[in-house]
Design a protein around this motif. Structure first.
Motif, PDB file in Angstrom:
ATOM      1  N   TYR A 121     -14.564  -4.091   8.981  1.00 24.03           N
ATOM      2  CA  TYR A 121     -13.277  -5.065   7.848  1.00 24.03           C
ATOM      3  C   TYR A 121     -13.469  -5.205   6.919  1.00 24.03           C
ATOM      4  O   TYR A 121     -14.418  -5.619   6.202  1.00 24.03           O
ATOM      5  N   ASN A 122     -12.708  -4.287   6.157  1.00 23.22           N
ATOM      6  CA  ASN A 122     -11.943  -4.484   4.836  1.00 23.22           C
ATOM      7  C   ASN A 122     -10.967  -4.133   4.263  1.00 23.22           C
ATOM      8  O   ASN A 122      -9.744  -4.125   4.976  1.00 23.22           O
ATOM      9  N   LYS A 123     -10.277  -5.181   3.226  1.00 19.48           N
ATOM     10  CA  LYS A 123      -9.036  -4.823   3.120  1.00 19.48           C
ATOM     11  C   LYS A 123      -8.092  -3.761   2.366  1.00 19.48           C
ATOM     12  O   LYS A 123      -7.143  -4.004   2.998  1.00 19.48           O
ATOM     13  N   THR A 124      -9.669  -2.674   2.128  1.00 20.05           N
ATOM     14  CA  THR A 124      -8.523  -0.810   1.949  1.00 20.05           C
ATOM     15  C   THR A 124      -7.531  -0.428   3.535  1.00 20.05           C
ATOM     16  O   THR A 124      -6.922   0.001   3.813  1.00 20.05           O
ATOM     17  N   ILE A 125      -8.555  -0.937   4.736  1.00 16.70           N
ATOM     18  CA  ILE A 125      -8.287  -0.617   5.807  1.00 16.70           C
ATOM     19  C   ILE A 125      -6.553  -1.610   6.424  1.00 16.70           C
ATOM     20  O   ILE A 125      -5.702  -0.605   6.933  1.00 16.70           O
ATOM     21  N   GLU A 126      -7.166  -2.836   6.144  1.00 17.35           N
ATOM     22  CA  GLU A 126      -5.980  -3.921   6.784  1.00 17.35           C
ATOM     23  C   GLU A 126      -4.445  -3.835   5.575  1.00 17.35           C
ATOM     24  O   GLU A 126      -3.560  -3.594   6.427  1.00 17.35           O
ATOM     25  N   LYS A 127      -5.022  -3.134   4.368  1.00 17.23           N
ATOM     26  CA  LYS A 127      -3.430  -2.479   3.410  1.00 17.23           C
ATOM     27  C   LYS A 127      -3.109  -1.625   3.987  1.00 17.23           C
ATOM     28  O   LYS A 127      -1.706  -1.301   3.752  1.00 17.23           O
ATOM     29  N   CYS A 128      -3.646  -0.492   4.781  1.00 20.86           N
ATOM     30  CA  CYS A 128      -3.456   0.410   5.255  1.00 20.86           C
ATOM     31  C   CYS A 128      -2.410   0.335   6.692  1.00 20.86           C
ATOM     32  O   CYS A 128      -1.414   0.664   6.834  1.00 20.86           O
ATOM     33  N   LEU A 129      -3.565  -0.651   7.018  1.00 19.35           N
ATOM     34  CA  LEU A 129      -2.706  -0.709   8.233  1.00 19.35           C
ATOM     35  C   LEU A 129      -1.052  -1.727   8.669  1.00 19.35           C
ATOM     36  O   LEU A 129      -0.154  -2.354   9.171  1.00 19.35           O
ATOM     37  N   PRO A 131       1.586  -3.807   6.048  1.00 21.87           N
ATOM     38  CA  PRO A 131       2.034  -3.786   7.089  1.00 21.87           C
ATOM     39  C   PRO A 131       2.703  -2.777   8.042  1.00 21.87           C
ATOM     40  O   PRO A 131       4.103  -2.654   9.342  1.00 21.87           O
ATOM     41  N   TYR A 132       1.787  -1.529   8.157  1.00 21.87           N
ATOM     42  CA  TYR A 132       2.552  -0.106   8.292  1.00 21.87           C
ATOM     43  C   TYR A 132       2.761  -0.406  10.356  1.00 21.87           C
ATOM     44  O   TYR A 132       3.694   0.108  11.033  1.00 21.87           O
ATOM     45  N   VAL A 133       1.591  -0.646  10.627  1.00 23.74           N
ATOM     46  CA  VAL A 133       1.451  -1.629  12.579  1.00 23.74           C
ATOM     47  C   VAL A 133       3.490  -2.218  12.581  1.00 23.74           C
ATOM     48  O   VAL A 133       4.043  -1.369  13.427  1.00 23.74           O
ATOM     49  N   TYR A 134       3.965  -2.797  11.951  1.00 21.44           N
ATOM     50  CA  TYR A 134       4.773  -3.951  11.937  1.00 21.44           C
ATOM     51  C   TYR A 134       5.701  -2.935  11.961  1.00 21.44           C
ATOM     52  O   TYR A 134       6.722  -2.666  12.181  1.00 21.44           O
ATOM     53  N   GLU A 135       5.991  -1.909  10.617  1.00 16.85           N
ATOM     54  CA  GLU A 135       7.160  -0.874  10.196  1.00 16.85           C
ATOM     55  C   GLU A 135       7.619  -0.758  11.517  1.00 16.85           C
ATOM     56  O   GLU A 135       8.445   0.327  12.045  1.00 16.85           O
TER      57      GLU A 135
END
Length: 189
Positions: A121-129, A131-135
C-alpha cells in the motif's frame, strides 16, 4: 411442483445464457451441474481475494455496472496503472508496484469486485486509483457502491454516482430513522 419450477427456471437461464453469449456480453463460462460442482466453483471464487493479496497488498472496490460494461473497469484500471508507469512487468518495468487488476462478481446484478493486487500500500498507487476508479464507474453509468453501502471510505466519492438531490434524500432517510446517529454512525445508509 418443485420439478416444474426447476424446469421453468432452467429454461429461463438457458435463454439468458444464449442471449448474452450470442451478443458477446459473455465470452466464456461454466455452469455447475450438481452440488459438488457448485462447491468447487465457490472454492475458486473464495480464493480470488486471497490470491490477489499473495504478493503484498490489494486495493478492493465493490461497484455495480451495467452488464455490458462489467469487465470494462478491470481493463480500464489495468490501462491506467500501466499509463502511470506503475504496472509491474519483469522485462519492461521491474520497478512497477501494481501486479494487476482482476474482477469477479455477480453477473445477475452487475456487481463487480475489483481487486488491484500490489506489492504494498502506498500513496502513489492510491492517487493513481482514486478517484480514477470512481470516475470510470461514473463514465460507465454504474454505481460506486454495490452490496456494502456508503461508509467512511466512499463518502467523498458519492457524487460520482448520485446527484445532490439523491444524496440529500439519503441523508434525510438516515436522519429520519436514526436521528441520534447511533446506528452505523457516520455512514450514509
Amino acid at each position: 411442483y418443485k420439478r416444474q419450477n426447476k424446469d421453468h427456471d432452467d429454461a429461463k437461464l438457458e435463454k439468458f445464457l444464449e442471449d448474452v453469449m450470442g451478443d458477446g456480453t459473455v465470452v466464456d463460462g461454466t455452469m455447475a451441474q450438481d452440488v459438488s460442482e457448485i462447491e468447487h466453483l465457490w472454492k475458486w471464487r473464495e480464493m480470488i481475494p486471497e490470491s490477489c493479496q499473495s504478493e503484498g497488498a490489494v486495493y478492493k472496490y465493490d461497484v455495480s455496472l451495467p452488464l455490458s460494461q462489467l469487465y470494462s473497469l478491470v481493463e480500464l484500471t489495468n490501462a491506467k496503472v500501466k499509463k502511470d508507469g506503475l504496472l509491474y512487468d519483469a522485462e519492461t518495468n521491474p520497478e512497477g508496484q501494481v501486479i494487476g487488476a482482476v474482477g469477479y462478481g455477480h453477473i445477475g446484478d452487475g456487481n463487480l469486485h475489483l481487486n488491484v493486487a500490489t506489492k504494498e500500500y502506498n500513496k502513489t498507487i492510491e492517487k493513481c486509483l482514486e478517484p480514477y476508479v470512481y470516475e470510470a464507474v461514473s463514465d460507465l453509468k454504474g454505481s460506486i457502491s454495490a452490496e456494502h453501502g456508503i461508509g467512511f471510505q466512499k463518502k467523498k466519492y458519492l457524487h460520482y454516482s448520485k446527484s445532490p438531490v439523491e444524496i440529500k434524500l439519503m441523508k434525510d432517510i438516515k436522519n429520519h430513522f436514526d436521528p441520534h446517529g447511533v446506528l452505523n454512525p457516520y455512514k450514509y445508509v
